[in-house]
Design a protein around this motif. Sequence first.
Motif, PDB file in Angstrom:
ATOM      1  N   THR A 122       0.742  -1.109   0.065  1.00  0.00           N
ATOM      2  CA  THR A 122      -0.024   0.152   0.108  1.00  0.00           C
ATOM      3  C   THR A 122       0.839   1.295   0.026  1.00  0.00           C
TER       4      THR A 122
ATOM      5  N   ASP B 294       0.193   5.316   0.919  1.00  0.00           N
ATOM      6  CA  ASP B 294      -0.958   5.979   1.563  1.00  0.00           C
ATOM      7  C   ASP B 294      -2.211   5.348   1.792  1.00  0.00           C
TER       8      ASP B 294
ATOM      9  N   LYS C 181      -3.626   3.015   0.073  1.00  0.00           N
ATOM     10  CA  LYS C 181      -4.106   2.313  -0.996  1.00  0.00           C
ATOM     11  C   LYS C 181      -3.441   1.488  -1.577  1.00  0.00           C
ATOM     12  N   SER C 182      -4.206   0.256  -2.111  1.00  0.00           N
ATOM     13  CA  SER C 182      -3.435  -1.126  -2.515  1.00  0.00           C
ATOM     14  C   SER C 182      -2.875  -0.739  -3.973  1.00  0.00           C
TER      15      SER C 182
END
Length: 191
Positions: A64, A66, A68-69
């Motif tokens: 990830t 930040d 997000k994946s």
Amino acid sequence: MKLSFEIHGQCCDLALHPVSEQTAKKINKKGSAIYKEKYMNWWRAGKTTTCGMRLDKDTLVRVTLDGKSLEFDASLITRNSQEIRRSMYLGSKAKYLAVMGYDDEVCSCVWTWEHVSSFAPERFNFFVQQWDRIMGIPGYYVVDNVLFNERFADSHNWCESKGFNLIQPKIIDLDALRAQRAKTILQTAGA
């Protein structure tokens, strides 16, 4: 930006020890009861040990940025694995090797880097040991550590541990390996 690399699966803590014939017989006789001898965790002593996350078909890997994946090709993890070799002991005076420890502790491991300016998957460098021949299981990989852009993680956390079972100790006969190696060398020379 904050980058995280997570592995969810099974933690391993394995040790490979040269042992005398007497100790090998004792381990074979006592089996798992051998772990109860001496002080707690005595079997972890030595230079050929590993503690990390095992990679297998049930392992989940997540990257990830930040929160997000990101897409990640898990085959990058094993591209430069270090094979742990029984053969490193063939030139020694040791007669037997003992494999002890556990490889089934369900948990997660998260490496996190702060202040990452940009991301590219190939910037990861994985410290991975391959225990295939020792454990007798193809594709037996253990992730010890992860670097990103040649930096160790700012934080490295073990999470969600659920307990483990010690493996049945395994004895490897180095004289048998030496004989097998000699036979292979002779066959190769005669070919």
